[in-house]
Design an enzyme around this catalytic site. Structure first.
Site, PDB file in Angstrom:
ATOM      1  N   GLU A  71      29.235  41.438  40.171  1.00 54.89           N
ATOM      2  CA  GLU A  71      29.618  42.469  38.829  1.00 54.89           C
ATOM      3  C   GLU A  71      29.591  41.446  37.966  1.00 54.89           C
ATOM      4  O   GLU A  71      28.530  41.713  37.034  1.00 54.89           O
ATOM      5  CB  GLU A  71      30.621  42.720  38.488  1.00 54.89           C
ATOM      6  CG  GLU A  71      31.806  44.348  39.397  1.00 54.89           C
ATOM      7  CD  GLU A  71      31.470  44.198  41.202  1.00 54.89           C
ATOM      8  OE1 GLU A  71      31.407  42.672  41.250  1.00 54.89           O
ATOM      9  OE2 GLU A  71      31.917  44.513  41.247  1.00 54.89           O
ATOM     10  N   HIS A 104      41.727  49.770  42.107  1.00 54.20           N
ATOM     11  CA  HIS A 104      41.256  50.652  41.813  1.00 54.20           C
ATOM     12  C   HIS A 104      40.950  51.370  41.054  1.00 54.20           C
ATOM     13  O   HIS A 104      40.088  51.648  40.129  1.00 54.20           O
ATOM     14  CB  HIS A 104      40.403  51.571  42.735  1.00 54.20           C
ATOM     15  CG  HIS A 104      39.627  51.062  44.061  1.00 54.20           C
ATOM     16  ND1 HIS A 104      39.819  49.972  44.267  1.00 54.20           N
ATOM     17  CD2 HIS A 104      38.191  51.776  44.792  1.00 54.20           C
ATOM     18  CE1 HIS A 104      39.108  49.588  45.259  1.00 54.20           C
ATOM     19  NE2 HIS A 104      38.199  50.522  45.524  1.00 54.20           N
TER      20      HIS A 104
END
Lengths: 354, 326
Positions: free
Chosen positions: B60, B129
């Site tokens: 990321e 999430h």
């Protein structure tokens, strides 16, 4: 070669071209440089050393802000930048001001940056650099993105980025190298292994055989170079740049070097280094070593050194003056620099400062 | 006009911009061939080639940093972080590097990057999430934060985000991707960043909210209107940074009462900021304190008790009653 289920890493030896006595010991790798180019390399190293000495003094006088000394690392800094074209891009770490100044950033802007003035970072058009990155390793990723940009635009340019041995422990370092491997990017990652991340020695930084070995995992080329030997650094970067321009991908260069001064203006080197160690490294001083070589060729003399020192002192004096007389930035101006169009809430906050 | 769900509208917004501007690039984990784990980018690689729409290694921070480097080179990256809980890995590149690029360079460089991420609870997804992390970004100087609540806004805001010359954090609520279809114009149109939407007019109390909570709040408004005979105004913020305080103040002047509903934990978030600004600009128009309806300050309890943890119509009605009966 026989295959094995165990992965082996071979020992590596740094590329050297000059002996500490200034003799060519590796004719085969000698870069093709004209006499004028050789003299220019020396001029830039002497200039950088003098600028560094002046900057440390200016720092003590409170005329500069944060400053990271560079003496000892001139061969790596000056030699690596010298191997690039003006259109190539430089993404520096916090100590790498010389590379971006030699790449075109006006010196007074370097001083302004140190003093926290925003105009310091307002890089002139046509100068392909970012300002020194403070977050260790973040610039590795920016360089990766810039390299991808060159590739997407089919430009035959390369990006060079720098960090230290400490920086090679950061996650961003691995992520950047890995991306460069996958996308085959024209990037050159230089790790200036000066033995210490502030005070933490290299032995406590990694158990890997070398920083250069870390290229293997990323599938890019890795080399180790004597970072006190300007010709070796130049050659390594020139080779890496050529590979990048030819579409052969990225290179990690570990440059073994040493900073003669502390990490910044504040730390006490006697707490973590020995006099013996400092003495050993001073024998490898890149300026003395390259100077001996040039003297033997009749290209340099003490008078030349004195002349460049004077030139550097005058230049630093002129540029610090320019920095000190540049109008101070304002809070209102700062507020206006956050977004292209200053939103209403910031307009209102600005009213408190006008 | 085409009928689209929010996911299709977001994809259409990206398609319009990929087509219009060759500098727009789209990348992230799994966005290419498969079109993302939610298929939000499905078909785009096929249409625009792997050069423009591509998968990256799973990293990321590097996705964020790649976007910054490409922005320096004049590209307009759309960088997807696969799930909101993973943005912590990329926060330096988003909140420090992209958001400071204009300041650091005295305006020489900017970061026209759209960071996309799915977020939002109520779908029983895996741990980390779905959390609502918009408050982290809203407190970061130099970045805009957009949260659409319907297909029309999502496409128009996506096009605005991609065209914006500053970094925009674009949050796509998982529960809204497929929730419903509505009419979405074909081709180009924009919904401005920084402009709230009064989705329901009313005269007695205002609900200020965004994202999925717009729909939960509308349900609550409908119920309380039936039982109590009051008229509820509902404001969809659409953009959390910059915040459209004018629309909020106009509403407060009319209704004199308000609550703020958010999916993020209660303390120091967007709701707190909205109330602070109401205090600064409209306190004399208030007949009651402005309350927050929000989850408690705990970690997000994924799956098992998330329905009880998230604001629901009953809790919103409770909040409305408190300010109405103050």
């Amino acid at each position: 070669m026989n295959k094995s289920y165990e992965v082996y890493a071979q020992e590596v030896e740094p590329l050297s071209i000059l002996s500490p006595e200034g003799k060519i010991i590796n004719e085969e790798e000698m870069p093709n440089l004209s006499d004028d180019q050789l003299k220019e390399l020396m001029r830039r190293m002497v200039f950088t050393r003098t600028w560094d000495e002046r900057a440390v003094n200016l720092g003590r006088q409170g005329r500069l802000g944060f400053y990271a000394p560079v003496s000892g690392q001139e061969a790596t800094m000056v030699g690596s930048e010298f191997a690039l074209n003006k259109e190539d891009f430089v993404c520096p770490g916090y100590r790498d001001m010389p590379q971006i100044v030699w790449h075109g950033l006006p010196l007074y802007q370097a001083f302004l940056y140190s003093r926290g003035h925003q105009h310091g970072g307002q890089i002139p058009e046509g100068v392909n650099v970012l300002m020194p990155q403070i977050i260790i390793g973040a610039q590795i990723l920016h360089a990766t993105g810039v390299a991808m940009g060159f590739k997407k635009r089919n430009q035959k340019n390369v990006v060079i980025t720098y960090t230290g041995d400490g920086g090679s422990s950061e996650g961003d370092f691995y992520e950047g190298l890995n991306f460069a491997g996958v996308f085959k990017l024209p990037a050159i990652y230089v790790v200036q292994n000066n033995g210490y991340a502030i005070t933490t020695p290299f032995s406590k930084q990694t158990a890997a055989q070398s920083v250069a070995h870390k290229a293997v995992a990323a599938g890019i080329k890795g080399v180790q170079v004597d970072g006190m030997d300007v010709l070796a650094v130049y050659k390594a970067v020139q080779d890496a740049a050529e590979r990048g321009r030819n579409g052969e991908g990225a290179t990690l260069i570990e440059s073994l070097t040493y900073r003669f001064r502390p990490h910044s203006m504040a730390d006490d080197t006697t707490k973590y280094r020995t006099k013996e160690e400092e003495g050993e490294w001073s024998l490898k001083d890149p300026i003395i070593r390259f100077g001996k070589y040039l003297e033997s060729k009749g290209l340099w003399s003490d008078e030349d050194t004195a002349r460049v020192k004077d030139e550097a002192k005058a230049s630093v004096a002129e540029h610090i003056k320019k920095a000190e007389t540049t109008e101070k930035m304002t809070v209102a101006g700062l507020i206006d620099s956050m977004f292209e169009e200053t939103p209403q809430h910031l307009q209102e906050q600005k009213a408190d400062f006008s | 006009m085409a009928q689209m769900n929010m996911k299709e509208a977001i994809r259409d917004g990206m398609r319009v911009e990929l087509k219009r501007d060759p500098n727009v690039l789209l990348f992230g984990e799994d966005v290419g061939k498969v079109g993302g784990v939610f298929r939000a980018t499905e078909g785009l690689q096929n249409e625009f080639s792997e050069d423009r729409v591509f998968d990256t290694p799973l990293a990321e921070s590097a996705i964020g940093g790649l976007a910054v480097g490409l922005a320096v080179q004049g590209f307009r990256p759309i960088a997807e972080i696969q799930f909101v809980g993973f943005i912590y890995e990329a926060l330096d590149q988003m909140a420090v590097q992209a958001a400071r690029l204009r300041y650091r360079s005295g305006g020489r460089y900017n970061a026209p990057i759209t960071f996309r991420t799915p977020f939002g609870g109520g779908v029983k997804a895996a741990e980390l999430h779905t959390d609502a992390l918009e408050g982290l970004l809203v407190q970061t100087p130099g970045i805009k934060v957009v949260v659409p609540s319907n297909p029309y806004d999502a496409k128009g805001l996506m096009i605005s985000a991609i065209r914006d010359n500053d970094p925009v954090f674009f949050m796509e609520h998982l529960n809204l991707y497929h929730a419903f279809r509505s009419e979405v114009p074909e081709g180009e149109y924009t919904v401005p960043i920084g402009k709230a939407n009064v989705v329901k007019e009313g005269s007695d109390v205002t609900i200020i909210t965004y994202g999925m909570m717009v729909h939960t709040s509308l349900k609550a408004a409908e119920e309380i209107e039936k039982t109590k005979g009051v008229k509820v105004e509902v404001i969809d913020l659409r953009t959390l940074m910059p915040l459209d305080i004018d629309t909020i103040v106009e509403s407060i002047k009319k209704t004199n009462r308000a609550i703020v509903v958010q999916e993020a934990q209660k303390t120091s978030g967007v709701a707190a900021e909205v109330i602070a600004q109401i205090n600064e600009k409209a306190i004399l128009h208030l007949e009651a304190p402005v309350l927050r309806v929000a989850p408690p300050d705990t970690v997000y309890p994924f799956a098992q008790i998330e329905d009880a943890w998230l604001p629901n119509p009953a809790r919103i009605i409770d909040g409305l009653n408190k300010v109405l009966d103050f």
